[in-house]
Write a protein that holds these residues in place. Structure first.
Motif, PDB file in Angstrom:
ATOM      1  N   PRO A  11       0.912  -1.167  -0.045  1.00 21.20           N
ATOM      2  CA  PRO A  11      -0.031  -0.027   0.029  1.00 21.20           C
ATOM      3  C   PRO A  11       0.759   1.264   0.005  1.00 21.20           C
ATOM      4  CG  PRO A  11      -0.546  -1.654   1.852  1.00 21.20           C
ATOM      5  CD  PRO A  11       0.793  -1.851   1.292  1.00 21.20           C
ATOM      6  N   THR A  12       0.522   2.208  -0.979  1.00 29.39           N
ATOM      7  CA  THR A  12       1.434   3.527  -1.164  1.00 29.39           C
ATOM      8  C   THR A  12       0.614   4.655  -1.068  1.00 29.39           C
ATOM      9  OG1 THR A  12       1.608   3.064  -3.322  1.00 29.39           O
ATOM     10  CG2 THR A  12       3.284   2.166  -2.055  1.00 29.39           C
ATOM     11  N   LYS A  13       1.303   5.816  -0.748  1.00 33.20           N
ATOM     12  CA  LYS A  13       0.805   6.984  -0.974  1.00 33.20           C
ATOM     13  C   LYS A  13       2.112   7.896  -1.033  1.00 33.20           C
ATOM     14  CE  LYS A  13      -2.267  10.887  -0.043  1.00 33.20           C
ATOM     15  NZ  LYS A  13      -2.849  10.978  -1.439  1.00 33.20           N
ATOM     16  N   VAL A  36      -0.802  -1.068  -4.365  1.00 32.35           N
ATOM     17  CA  VAL A  36      -1.922  -0.356  -4.336  1.00 32.35           C
ATOM     18  C   VAL A  36      -1.815   1.030  -3.723  1.00 32.35           C
ATOM     19  CG1 VAL A  36      -4.261  -0.524  -3.231  1.00 32.35           C
ATOM     20  CG2 VAL A  36      -2.957  -2.673  -3.493  1.00 32.35           C
ATOM     21  N   ASP A  37      -1.941   1.889  -4.855  1.00 35.30           N
ATOM     22  CA  ASP A  37      -1.778   3.461  -4.480  1.00 35.30           C
ATOM     23  C   ASP A  37      -2.962   4.324  -4.512  1.00 35.30           C
ATOM     24  OD1 ASP A  37       0.548   5.510  -4.583  1.00 35.30           O
ATOM     25  OD2 ASP A  37      -0.810   6.145  -6.116  1.00 35.30           O
ATOM     26  N   SER A  38      -2.535   5.259  -3.410  1.00 35.93           N
ATOM     27  CA  SER A  38      -3.739   6.105  -2.972  1.00 35.93           C
ATOM     28  C   SER A  38      -3.543   7.471  -3.743  1.00 35.93           C
ATOM     29  CB  SER A  38      -4.167   6.078  -1.299  1.00 35.93           C
ATOM     30  OG  SER A  38      -4.588   4.914  -1.210  1.00 35.93           O
ATOM     31  N   TYR A  58      -6.195   2.976  -5.568  1.00 39.24           N
ATOM     32  CA  TYR A  58      -7.338   2.794  -4.684  1.00 39.24           C
ATOM     33  C   TYR A  58      -7.732   4.092  -4.135  1.00 39.24           C
ATOM     34  CZ  TYR A  58      -9.105   2.041   0.276  1.00 39.24           C
ATOM     35  OH  TYR A  58      -9.551   1.672   1.346  1.00 39.24           O
ATOM     36  N   LYS A  67      -7.969   0.100   3.636  1.00 39.03           N
ATOM     37  CA  LYS A  67      -7.140  -0.201   2.592  1.00 39.03           C
ATOM     38  C   LYS A  67      -6.556  -1.574   2.649  1.00 39.03           C
ATOM     39  CE  LYS A  67      -3.310   1.998   0.119  1.00 39.03           C
ATOM     40  NZ  LYS A  67      -2.600   3.104  -0.146  1.00 39.03           N
ATOM     41  N   LYS A  68      -6.080  -2.299   3.925  1.00 40.40           N
ATOM     42  CA  LYS A  68      -5.415  -3.330   4.045  1.00 40.40           C
ATOM     43  C   LYS A  68      -6.554  -4.600   3.827  1.00 40.40           C
ATOM     44  CE  LYS A  68      -1.315  -2.117   6.367  1.00 40.40           C
ATOM     45  NZ  LYS A  68      -0.254  -2.473   7.595  1.00 40.40           N
ATOM     46  N   CYS A  71      -7.211  -4.904   0.376  1.00 36.89           N
ATOM     47  CA  CYS A  71      -5.967  -5.636  -0.280  1.00 36.89           C
ATOM     48  C   CYS A  71      -6.324  -7.010  -0.543  1.00 36.89           C
ATOM     49  CB  CYS A  71      -4.639  -5.162   0.123  1.00 36.89           C
ATOM     50  SG  CYS A  71      -3.956  -3.758  -0.128  1.00 36.89           S
ATOM     51  N   ASP A  86       5.309  -2.170   3.593  1.00 33.08           N
ATOM     52  CA  ASP A  86       5.033  -0.961   3.480  1.00 33.08           C
ATOM     53  C   ASP A  86       5.889  -0.463   2.376  1.00 33.08           C
ATOM     54  OD1 ASP A  86       3.453  -0.762   5.658  1.00 33.08           O
ATOM     55  OD2 ASP A  86       4.739   0.110   7.086  1.00 33.08           O
ATOM     56  N   GLN A 162      -6.290   4.307   6.540  1.00 37.66           N
ATOM     57  CA  GLN A 162      -5.263   2.989   6.991  1.00 37.66           C
ATOM     58  C   GLN A 162      -6.183   2.560   8.095  1.00 37.66           C
ATOM     59  OE1 GLN A 162      -0.888   4.101   7.415  1.00 37.66           O
ATOM     60  NE2 GLN A 162      -1.853   6.281   7.234  1.00 37.66           N
TER      61      GLN A 162
END
Length: 293
Positions: A11-13, A36-38, A58, A67-68, A71, A86, A162
């Protein structure tokens, strides 16, 4: 080399500083690597794709799942096992070897635990902490037997999309095992970003102090160590003493002192913000002041 039958979800931003290293550390070892990008505003997505990852967008709708859990439900659902990393984390070579020993099983034989707790090798102030940091993450999940809790904290500030600081749960009767080898958490961003994040996290933690019924929901989804600390008094002092003295963080030099102080300050922030919320509630409930005639 045969790849591990595990999907990796990252998961990223705005992780452009770290994402290339993270993707490259796993892309040759796991069946699938998905970022999985926000809606990052930097080059996170382009860099992840260039390094070999699949990228999924996402957008959080303000409700559960967050978010998780999203996923777990959507990232390569044909694979039972999902490893969460992360955007600034990499599996150690020892962890990759340990996973190969566990997941090299004869056909028809399943991996028994429903989840694995993984120790975190943590970097702070440019140095890896060998003593004062002891976080364990439940990062490897069998999605058919695991899920993230859904506490009543959607109105809380600080966390947004999150999940909060709690562990995913496994089905009743399922087991959780602990791995020996670490995930390395090495954030290359300036230290101010650590304080920015923890300032937001402390908003969430302070809100929980003001909502004990939700706080109790979350306490039950923490590790045994987390549950004990959840009830401890004088948390800023306890946090510093545990990291710097009991866990011998002083052996990590200046980085160990800085980390122990930073975590103590974080706990102090939570307490101060919680007191502020209580004062605001009392003021709102007080009868209006009228001057004597």
């Amino acid at each position: 080399m045969e790849k591990l039958p595990i999907a990796v979800a990252i998961p990223t931003k705005n992780e452009a500083e770290n994402i290339t290293t993270t993707v490259r550390s796993v892309v040759d070892h796991f069946e699938s690597v998905v970022v999985v990008d926000s809606d990052s505003t930097d080059d996170t997505r382009a860099l992840a794709e260039k390094a070999g990852a699949e990228v999924l967008p996402y957008v959080w709708d303000g409700r559960y799942p967050k978010k998780k859990q999203w996923c777990l439900e959507h990232v390569r659902p044909e694979r039972d096992w999902l490893l969460f990393l992360d955007g600034d984390e990499t599996p150690s070579p020892e962890l990759l070897a340990e996973l190969r020993r566990i997941f090299t099983v004869p056909p028809g034989r399943a991996v028994r635990p429903a989840a694995f707790d993984v120790p975190l090798g943590y970097w702070f102030g440019g140095r890896r902490l060998r003593h004062g940091h002891t976080i364990v993450k439940r990062a490897l999940l069998d999605r058919t037997r695991s899920r993230f809790p859904e506490p009543d904290d959607l109105a809380a500030p600080g966390m947004g999309e999150q999940e909060g600081h709690y562990q995913p749960l496994v089905d009743e009767g399922a087991t959780v095992a602990r791995l020996r080898s670490p995930i390395e958490h090495r954030d290359l961003d300036p230290v101010r970003t650590w304080f920015d994040r923890h300032n937001r996290y402390s908003d969430w933690e302070a809100w929980l102090e003001h909502h004990p019924e939700v706080r109790e929901q979350i306490r039950r989804a923490k590790t045994r160590q987390g549950q004990l600390f959840h009830r401890a008094p004088f948390k800023p002092l306890m946090s510093f003493g545990y990291a710097y003295v009991f866990r011998r963080g002083f052996l990590d030099g200046r980085a160990g002192l800085d980390y122990a102080l930073a975590m103590s300050f974080y706990r102090w922030q939570i307490g101060l913000k919680a007191r502020e919320l209580r004062q605001a509630e009392r003021a709102a409930d007080a009868p209006p002041f009228s001057a004597p005639r």
